[in-house]
Design a protein around this motif. Structure first.
Motif, PDB file in Angstrom:
ATOM      1  N   GLN A 165       0.841  -1.193   0.000  1.00 24.88           N
ATOM      2  CA  GLN A 165       0.000   0.000   0.000  1.00 24.88           C
ATOM      3  C   GLN A 165       0.877   1.244   0.000  1.00 24.88           C
ATOM      4  OE1 GLN A 165      -2.144  -1.959   3.481  1.00 24.88           O
ATOM      5  NE2 GLN A 165      -3.467  -0.229   2.951  1.00 24.88           N
ATOM      6  N   VAL A 166       0.432   2.238  -0.739  1.00 23.05           N
ATOM      7  CA  VAL A 166       1.113   3.533  -0.763  1.00 23.05           C
ATOM      8  C   VAL A 166       0.040   4.605  -0.592  1.00 23.05           C
ATOM      9  CG1 VAL A 166       2.597   5.107  -2.056  1.00 23.05           C
ATOM     10  CG2 VAL A 166       2.856   2.626  -2.352  1.00 23.05           C
ATOM     11  N   ASN A 167       0.115   5.326   0.501  1.00 26.39           N
ATOM     12  CA  ASN A 167      -0.815   6.414   0.789  1.00 26.39           C
ATOM     13  C   ASN A 167      -0.021   7.581   1.341  1.00 26.39           C
ATOM     14  OD1 ASN A 167      -3.506   5.070   0.344  1.00 26.39           O
ATOM     15  ND2 ASN A 167      -2.625   3.678   1.855  1.00 26.39           N
ATOM     16  N   ALA A 168      -0.660   8.731   1.444  1.00 24.36           N
ATOM     17  CA  ALA A 168       0.006   9.906   2.007  1.00 24.36           C
ATOM     18  C   ALA A 168      -0.975  10.689   2.856  1.00 24.36           C
ATOM     19  CB  ALA A 168       0.556  10.794   0.898  1.00 24.36           C
ATOM     20  N   ILE A 169      -0.422  11.504   3.718  1.00 25.57           N
ATOM     21  CA  ILE A 169      -1.215  12.421   4.537  1.00 25.57           C
ATOM     22  C   ILE A 169      -0.834  13.843   4.142  1.00 25.57           C
ATOM     23  CG2 ILE A 169      -1.659  13.257   6.881  1.00 25.57           C
ATOM     24  CD1 ILE A 169      -1.075  10.368   7.810  1.00 25.57           C
ATOM     25  N   ALA A 170      -1.848  14.645   3.873  1.00 19.71           N
ATOM     26  CA  ALA A 170      -1.649  16.049   3.523  1.00 19.71           C
ATOM     27  C   ALA A 170      -2.182  16.897   4.677  1.00 19.71           C
ATOM     28  CB  ALA A 170      -2.368  16.381   2.217  1.00 19.71           C
ATOM     29  N   PRO A 171      -1.312  17.292   5.595  1.00 26.62           N
ATOM     30  CA  PRO A 171      -1.771  18.072   6.748  1.00 26.62           C
ATOM     31  C   PRO A 171      -2.151  19.492   6.359  1.00 26.62           C
ATOM     32  CG  PRO A 171       0.406  17.112   7.140  1.00 26.62           C
ATOM     33  CD  PRO A 171       0.102  16.972   5.681  1.00 26.62           C
ATOM     34  N   GLY A 172      -3.109  20.025   7.065  1.00 30.15           N
ATOM     35  CA  GLY A 172      -3.422  21.441   6.959  1.00 30.15           C
ATOM     36  C   GLY A 172      -2.511  22.206   7.912  1.00 30.15           C
ATOM     37  N   ALA A 173      -3.007  23.294   8.432  1.00 30.74           N
ATOM     38  CA  ALA A 173      -2.240  24.078   9.405  1.00 30.74           C
ATOM     39  C   ALA A 173      -2.256  23.338  10.741  1.00 30.74           C
ATOM     40  CB  ALA A 173      -2.833  25.475   9.550  1.00 30.74           C
ATOM     41  N   ILE A 174      -1.073  22.973  11.203  1.00 31.41           N
ATOM     42  CA  ILE A 174      -0.940  22.171  12.416  1.00 31.41           C
ATOM     43  C   ILE A 174      -0.169  22.975  13.461  1.00 31.41           C
ATOM     44  CG2 ILE A 174      -0.029  20.017  13.389  1.00 31.41           C
ATOM     45  CD1 ILE A 174      -2.325  19.607  11.355  1.00 31.41           C
ATOM     46  N   GLU A 175      -0.597  22.896  14.695  1.00 33.25           N
ATOM     47  CA  GLU A 175       0.050  23.614  15.809  1.00 33.25           C
ATOM     48  C   GLU A 175       1.430  22.998  16.071  1.00 33.25           C
ATOM     49  OE1 GLU A 175       0.997  26.288  17.981  1.00 33.25           O
ATOM     50  OE2 GLU A 175      -1.179  26.439  17.756  1.00 33.25           O
ATOM     51  N   THR A 176       2.429  23.532  15.387  1.00 37.20           N
ATOM     52  CA  THR A 176       3.817  23.090  15.555  1.00 37.20           C
ATOM     53  C   THR A 176       4.697  24.317  15.767  1.00 37.20           C
ATOM     54  OG1 THR A 176       4.290  23.237  13.186  1.00 37.20           O
ATOM     55  CG2 THR A 176       3.444  21.111  14.014  1.00 37.20           C
ATOM     56  N   ARG A 177       5.979  24.077  15.976  1.00 40.00           N
ATOM     57  CA  ARG A 177       6.911  25.208  16.158  1.00 40.00           C
ATOM     58  C   ARG A 177       6.913  26.144  14.961  1.00 40.00           C
ATOM     59  NH1 ARG A 177      12.372  22.502  17.977  1.00 40.00           N
ATOM     60  NH2 ARG A 177      11.455  20.824  16.787  1.00 40.00           N
ATOM     61  N   MET A 178       6.677  25.603  13.771  1.00 36.94           N
ATOM     62  CA  MET A 178       6.643  26.441  12.573  1.00 36.94           C
ATOM     63  C   MET A 178       5.588  27.540  12.710  1.00 36.94           C
ATOM     64  SD  MET A 178       6.048  25.413   8.601  1.00 36.94           S
ATOM     65  CE  MET A 178       4.305  25.710   8.459  1.00 36.94           C
ATOM     66  N   MET A 179       4.471  27.224  13.330  1.00 39.50           N
ATOM     67  CA  MET A 179       3.407  28.223  13.494  1.00 39.50           C
ATOM     68  C   MET A 179       3.811  29.342  14.442  1.00 39.50           C
ATOM     69  SD  MET A 179       1.111  27.417  11.363  1.00 39.50           S
ATOM     70  CE  MET A 179      -0.083  28.633  11.832  1.00 39.50           C
ATOM     71  N   HIS A 180       4.814  29.103  15.276  1.00 40.66           N
ATOM     72  CA  HIS A 180       5.273  30.144  16.201  1.00 40.66           C
ATOM     73  C   HIS A 180       5.985  31.270  15.468  1.00 40.66           C
ATOM     74  CE1 HIS A 180       5.265  26.926  19.594  1.00 40.66           C
ATOM     75  NE2 HIS A 180       4.060  27.264  19.208  1.00 40.66           N
ATOM     76  N   ASP A 181       6.380  31.034  14.211  1.00 37.45           N
ATOM     77  CA  ASP A 181       7.027  32.072  13.412  1.00 37.45           C
ATOM     78  C   ASP A 181       6.022  33.098  12.898  1.00 37.45           C
ATOM     79  OD1 ASP A 181       9.470  30.827  13.790  1.00 37.45           O
ATOM     80  OD2 ASP A 181       9.400  29.758  11.869  1.00 37.45           O
ATOM     81  N   TYR A 182       4.752  32.769  12.961  1.00 42.55           N
ATOM     82  CA  TYR A 182       3.706  33.678  12.502  1.00 42.55           C
ATOM     83  C   TYR A 182       3.318  34.636  13.620  1.00 42.55           C
ATOM     84  CZ  TYR A 182       2.891  30.708   8.417  1.00 42.55           C
ATOM     85  OH  TYR A 182       3.035  30.017   7.253  1.00 42.55           O
ATOM     86  N   SER A 183       2.935  35.844  13.246  1.00 41.54           N
ATOM     87  CA  SER A 183       2.419  36.784  14.236  1.00 41.54           C
ATOM     88  C   SER A 183       1.056  36.292  14.705  1.00 41.54           C
ATOM     89  CB  SER A 183       2.278  38.180  13.631  1.00 41.54           C
ATOM     90  OG  SER A 183       1.226  38.197  12.670  1.00 41.54           O
ATOM     91  N   GLN A 184       0.621  36.772  15.848  1.00 35.53           N
ATOM     92  CA  GLN A 184      -0.696  36.383  16.362  1.00 35.53           C
ATOM     93  C   GLN A 184      -1.786  36.783  15.373  1.00 35.53           C
ATOM     94  OE1 GLN A 184      -1.251  34.379  18.914  1.00 35.53           O
ATOM     95  NE2 GLN A 184      -3.403  34.393  18.358  1.00 35.53           N
ATOM     96  N   GLU A 185      -1.609  37.930  14.727  1.00 31.82           N
ATOM     97  CA  GLU A 185      -2.593  38.374  13.736  1.00 31.82           C
ATOM     98  C   GLU A 185      -2.646  37.421  12.540  1.00 31.82           C
ATOM     99  OE1 GLU A 185      -3.188  42.077  10.643  1.00 31.82           O
ATOM    100  OE2 GLU A 185      -2.142  42.469  12.536  1.00 31.82           O
ATOM    101  N   ASP A 186      -1.484  36.994  12.041  1.00 33.08           N
ATOM    102  CA  ASP A 186      -1.457  36.063  10.917  1.00 33.08           C
ATOM    103  C   ASP A 186      -2.029  34.699  11.302  1.00 33.08           C
ATOM    104  OD1 ASP A 186      -0.423  37.919   9.166  1.00 33.08           O
ATOM    105  OD2 ASP A 186       1.658  37.277   9.435  1.00 33.08           O
ATOM    106  N   ARG A 187      -1.709  34.245  12.505  1.00 34.79           N
ATOM    107  CA  ARG A 187      -2.269  32.974  12.978  1.00 34.79           C
ATOM    108  C   ARG A 187      -3.792  33.052  13.037  1.00 34.79           C
ATOM    109  NH1 ARG A 187       0.586  29.209  16.447  1.00 34.79           N
ATOM    110  NH2 ARG A 187      -1.343  29.156  17.631  1.00 34.79           N
ATOM    111  N   GLN A 188      -4.299  34.173  13.515  1.00 36.91           N
ATOM    112  CA  GLN A 188      -5.753  34.334  13.609  1.00 36.91           C
ATOM    113  C   GLN A 188      -6.385  34.340  12.227  1.00 36.91           C
ATOM    114  OE1 GLN A 188      -7.481  34.350  16.665  1.00 36.91           O
ATOM    115  NE2 GLN A 188      -9.081  33.866  15.167  1.00 36.91           N
ATOM    116  N   LEU A 189      -5.729  34.967  11.248  1.00 37.68           N
ATOM    117  CA  LEU A 189      -6.252  34.961   9.882  1.00 37.68           C
ATOM    118  C   LEU A 189      -6.329  33.534   9.331  1.00 37.68           C
ATOM    119  CD1 LEU A 189      -4.396  38.055   8.372  1.00 37.68           C
ATOM    120  CD2 LEU A 189      -6.860  37.829   8.797  1.00 37.68           C
ATOM    121  N   ILE A 190      -5.312  32.732   9.622  1.00 37.27           N
ATOM    122  CA  ILE A 190      -5.324  31.339   9.178  1.00 37.27           C
ATOM    123  C   ILE A 190      -6.458  30.582   9.855  1.00 37.27           C
ATOM    124  CG2 ILE A 190      -4.053  29.157   9.244  1.00 37.27           C
ATOM    125  CD1 ILE A 190      -1.471  30.885   8.943  1.00 37.27           C
ATOM    126  N   GLU A 191      -6.568  30.721  11.172  1.00 40.36           N
ATOM    127  CA  GLU A 191      -7.632  30.013  11.900  1.00 40.36           C
ATOM    128  C   GLU A 191      -9.013  30.433  11.412  1.00 40.36           C
ATOM    129  OE1 GLU A 191      -7.302  29.773  16.164  1.00 40.36           O
ATOM    130  OE2 GLU A 191      -5.116  29.598  16.032  1.00 40.36           O
TER     131      GLU A 191
END
Length: 101
Positions: free
Chosen positions: A34-60
């Motif tokens: 079997q070959v499958n993949a997962i395509a994550p959306g916006a996930i609460e990880t350290r990468m999201m900490h690089d965004y400003s609170q305003e940008d994070r809110q726009l994404i949410e």
């Protein structure tokens, strides 16, 4: 799963990976692989900490579920894929994204 403006190279690479998964699944399915993949959306990880609170809110605000996903959400999808209940699932890209995009 869809292209994005100002992210053309990134979108092309993702599209190539999606086609790779689907093509490889067809190629190796006769061998019981079997070959499958997962395509994550916006996930609460350290990468999201690089965004400003305003940008994070726009994404949410853009995510129909109204919140970022968690690493556990991705882990749950992986656990399903490696478990016996996914025995007939092959060549799929599973979007774990709160209905985003």
């Amino acid at each position: 799963m869809t292209g994005a403006s100002y992210e053309v190279a990134y979108s092309a690479a993702k599209g190539g990976l999606n086609s790779f998964v689907k093509g490889l699944a067809k190629e190796v399915a006769p061998s019981g692989i079997q070959v499958n993949a997962i395509a994550p959306g916006a996930i609460e990880t350290r990468m999201m900490h690089d965004y400003s609170q305003e940008d994070r809110q726009l994404i949410e605000d853009d995510i129909p579920a109204g919140t970022l996903g968690t690493p556990q959400d991705i882990a749950n999808a992986v656990l399903f894929l490696v478990g016996p209940d996914s025995h007939y699932l092959n060549g799929q890209i599973i979007e774990v994204n709160g209905a985003w995009h």
